[in-house]
Design a protein around this motif. Structure first.
Motif, short mmCIF file in Angstrom:
data_model
loop_
_atom_site.label_atom_id
_atom_site.label_comp_id
_atom_site.label_asym_id
_atom_site.label_seq_id
_atom_site.Cartn_x
_atom_site.Cartn_y
_atom_site.Cartn_z
N GLU A 135 0.87 -1.17 0.00
CA GLU A 135 0.00 0.00 0.00
C GLU A 135 0.91 1.22 0.00
OE1 GLU A 135 -2.19 0.48 3.79
OE2 GLU A 135 -0.94 -1.14 4.55
N TRP A 136 0.38 2.34 -0.47
CA TRP A 136 1.17 3.57 -0.57
C TRP A 136 1.78 3.92 0.78
CZ3 TRP A 136 3.09 6.44 -4.34
CH2 TRP A 136 3.59 7.71 -4.01
N THR A 137 2.98 4.47 0.74
CA THR A 137 3.61 4.99 1.94
C THR A 137 4.06 6.41 1.66
OG1 THR A 137 5.27 4.58 3.64
CG2 THR A 137 5.90 4.08 1.37
N GLY A 138 3.87 7.26 2.63
CA GLY A 138 4.21 8.67 2.43
C GLY A 138 4.75 9.27 3.69
N ASP A 139 4.36 10.49 3.94
CA ASP A 139 4.84 11.23 5.09
C ASP A 139 4.26 10.69 6.39
OD1 ASP A 139 6.29 12.88 3.42
OD2 ASP A 139 4.65 14.34 3.24
N SER A 140 4.93 10.99 7.47
CA SER A 140 4.45 10.59 8.79
C SER A 140 3.13 11.28 9.13
CB SER A 140 5.48 10.95 9.86
OG SER A 140 6.66 10.21 9.64
N TYR A 141 2.40 10.69 10.04
CA TYR A 141 1.15 11.25 10.54
C TYR A 141 0.15 11.50 9.41
CZ TYR A 141 4.04 11.66 14.63
OH TYR A 141 4.87 11.37 15.66
N ASP A 142 0.07 10.54 8.54
CA ASP A 142 -0.89 10.56 7.45
C ASP A 142 -1.61 9.22 7.48
OD1 ASP A 142 -2.30 11.29 5.17
OD2 ASP A 142 -0.53 11.87 4.03
N VAL A 148 10.95 4.41 -1.22
CA VAL A 148 11.14 4.81 -2.61
C VAL A 148 10.66 3.70 -3.55
CG1 VAL A 148 12.89 5.32 -4.37
CG2 VAL A 148 12.99 6.46 -2.14
N ASP A 149 10.98 2.45 -3.23
CA ASP A 149 10.55 1.33 -4.07
C ASP A 149 9.02 1.27 -4.18
OD1 ASP A 149 13.18 0.60 -4.48
OD2 ASP A 149 13.09 -1.19 -3.20
N ILE A 150 8.34 1.48 -3.07
CA ILE A 150 6.87 1.45 -3.08
C ILE A 150 6.33 2.59 -3.94
CG2 ILE A 150 4.79 1.81 -1.67
CD1 ILE A 150 6.39 0.36 0.61
N GLN A 151 6.85 3.78 -3.74
CA GLN A 151 6.38 4.91 -4.53
C GLN A 151 6.69 4.72 -6.01
OE1 GLN A 151 7.96 8.35 -2.47
NE2 GLN A 151 6.39 8.20 -0.88
N ASP A 152 7.85 4.16 -6.32
CA ASP A 152 8.19 3.87 -7.72
C ASP A 152 7.27 2.79 -8.29
OD1 ASP A 152 10.21 5.75 -7.68
OD2 ASP A 152 11.84 4.28 -7.54
N PHE A 153 6.95 1.79 -7.49
CA PHE A 153 6.05 0.73 -7.96
C PHE A 153 4.71 1.32 -8.40
CE2 PHE A 153 2.42 -1.96 -6.91
CZ PHE A 153 2.61 -3.00 -7.82
N TYR A 154 4.14 2.16 -7.57
CA TYR A 154 2.83 2.72 -7.88
C TYR A 154 2.87 3.74 -9.03
CZ TYR A 154 0.19 0.56 -4.10
OH TYR A 154 -0.46 -0.34 -3.29
N THR A 155 3.97 4.42 -9.21
CA THR A 155 4.03 5.46 -10.23
C THR A 155 4.68 4.99 -11.53
OG1 THR A 155 6.10 6.32 -9.29
CG2 THR A 155 4.03 7.32 -8.54
N HIS A 162 6.28 -2.68 -16.61
CA HIS A 162 5.86 -3.97 -16.07
C HIS A 162 7.03 -4.80 -15.56
CE1 HIS A 162 1.74 -3.92 -18.26
NE2 HIS A 162 1.69 -3.33 -17.10
N ASP A 163 8.20 -4.68 -16.17
CA ASP A 163 9.36 -5.43 -15.68
C ASP A 163 9.74 -4.95 -14.28
OD1 ASP A 163 9.54 -7.00 -17.96
OD2 ASP A 163 10.97 -5.64 -18.94
N TYR A 164 9.76 -3.63 -14.08
CA TYR A 164 10.07 -3.10 -12.75
C TYR A 164 9.02 -3.56 -11.73
CZ TYR A 164 10.66 -0.13 -8.74
OH TYR A 164 10.83 0.29 -7.46
N MET A 165 7.76 -3.48 -12.14
CA MET A 165 6.68 -3.87 -11.24
C MET A 165 6.80 -5.34 -10.85
SD MET A 165 3.68 -1.81 -13.23
CE MET A 165 2.32 -2.06 -12.11
N THR A 166 7.10 -6.19 -11.80
CA THR A 166 7.26 -7.62 -11.53
C THR A 166 8.42 -7.86 -10.57
OG1 THR A 166 6.32 -8.19 -13.68
CG2 THR A 166 7.69 -9.87 -12.59
N THR A 167 9.54 -7.21 -10.82
CA THR A 167 10.70 -7.35 -9.93
C THR A 167 10.35 -6.93 -8.52
OG1 THR A 167 12.23 -7.02 -11.77
CG2 THR A 167 13.10 -6.62 -9.55
N PHE A 168 9.65 -5.81 -8.38
CA PHE A 168 9.22 -5.32 -7.06
C PHE A 168 8.35 -6.38 -6.37
CE2 PHE A 168 5.94 -3.51 -4.40
CZ PHE A 168 6.66 -2.69 -3.53
N LEU A 169 7.35 -6.89 -7.06
CA LEU A 169 6.41 -7.85 -6.47
C LEU A 169 7.13 -9.12 -6.03
CD1 LEU A 169 3.47 -7.37 -8.99
CD2 LEU A 169 3.54 -6.59 -6.60
N LEU A 170 8.08 -9.59 -6.82
CA LEU A 170 8.82 -10.80 -6.47
C LEU A 170 9.83 -10.54 -5.36
CD1 LEU A 170 9.36 -12.29 -10.04
CD2 LEU A 170 7.73 -13.07 -8.29
#
Length: 154
Positions: A44-51, A88-95, A99-107
């Protein structure tokens, strides 16, 4: 503390002029609680604290790629670089529209479910979120309003 109900609860975020419909995440949480067995990892998205971060993991007990980052930083002083990299990886995954990057992230993070709810729609362009639908290794497992949970086909 915000208590989620079946209503589309609104939480004003005045410093950004945004109103979040927190109640829209409740069907996602309820579906996971009633339909997912075991302890698969979610993202799930991750961002700034207290959000409104880590909200699905907090309300379901499932592991996530990165919990509340400030808590992780406080409790894991020797792992600051790894925590920053995951964020950063999570934010990059969502943005990403790769598909190759996304697959690598998921694995790499052994992700079984991808959350697209209030936070993801708040911070990620609709084009990038729509790109998830085109990934051959994931499928929509649950949808309510504009929110979705994808299942990763490993």
């Amino acid at each position: 503390m915000v208590i989620l109900t079946g209503q589309r609860t609104i939480l004003p975020i005045t410093n950004q002029g945004i109103r979040l419909l927190l109640g829209e995440d409740l069907p996602l949480i309820d579906w996971i609680r009633s339909s997912v067995d075991g302890t698969p990892t979610i993202v799930e998205w991750t961002g700034d604290s207290y959000d409104w971060n880590s909200r699905i993991a907090v309300h379901t007990g499932l592991p996530t790629v990165l919990g509340w980052s400030s808590h992780q930083r406080q409790q894991r002083m020797g792992y600051q670089n790894m925590i920053s990299k995951r964020k950063v990886d999570i934010q990059d995954f969502y943005t990403s529209k790769n598909h190759d990057y996304m697959t690598t992230f998921l694995l790499t993070y052994d992700v079984s479910y991808i959350v697209v709810g209030v936070q993801e729609r708040r911070f990620v362009s609709s084009d990038a979120l729509n790109y998830l639908d085109q990934h051959p290794g994931i499928e929509v497992a649950f949808k309510r309003w504009d929110n979705k949970i994808y299942r990763v086909n490993k």
